[in-house]
Design an enzyme around this catalytic site. Sequence first.
Site, PDB file in Angstrom:
ATOM      1  N   LYS A 191       0.812  -1.222   0.000  1.00 26.94           N
ATOM      2  CA  LYS A 191       0.000   0.000   0.000  1.00 26.94           C
ATOM      3  C   LYS A 191       0.851   1.280   0.000  1.00 26.94           C
ATOM      4  CE  LYS A 191      -3.948  -2.237   2.287  1.00 26.94           C
ATOM      5  NZ  LYS A 191      -5.027  -2.062   3.303  1.00 26.94           N
ATOM      6  N   HIS A 207      -2.235  -5.472   1.596  1.00 27.45           N
ATOM      7  CA  HIS A 207      -3.521  -6.167   1.447  1.00 27.45           C
ATOM      8  C   HIS A 207      -3.225  -7.558   0.918  1.00 27.45           C
ATOM      9  CE1 HIS A 207      -7.553  -7.247   0.123  1.00 27.45           C
ATOM     10  NE2 HIS A 207      -6.977  -7.670  -0.988  1.00 27.45           N
TER      11      HIS A 207
END
Length: 139
Positions: A10, A116
């Site tokens: 991210k 993620h």
Amino acid sequence: AVERTLSIIKPDATKRNLTGAIAKKFEDAGLRIVAAKRIQLTPEQAGKFYEVHKDRPFFGELRDFMASGPVVVQVLEGENAIAKNREVMGATNPKDAAEGTIRKEFAQSVGENSVHGSDAAETAKEEIAFFFSGLELVG
Ligand code: CMP
């Protein structure tokens, strides 16, 4: 069984030059990076990726954060790759993440949590197809 799963490094992590350190955690766990690219999502693309969360109170924040800087999307392959990746990432909230996990070492908050990973076989398939064509997967 050998599985594939989608990983996203991210914006909080790419900004802090943690791409290599995070990729090393995957490889050290026996996960092979069979596809990878660095991209910047638009808010629309980020919202589409996280569509399942559209009614959650944090959806707008999540969408805008994921579009706030570059991400590195990767396909990880290996024995039980989906569960193994989740183990290496640690709990969603870094406060709950086990020692040695990516989120324990690197994440800043539940929103800015560095990575993620797909949560199940069906979502892994959909999430890989969201970012990659079959030609881009090189085992
Ligand atoms: P991720 O695995 O990418 O899937 C959905 C994301 O929503 C999750 O990681 C968190 O980063 C984010 N998220 C979950 N709960 C919250 C929250 N309370 N506030 C902000 N973001 C959240």
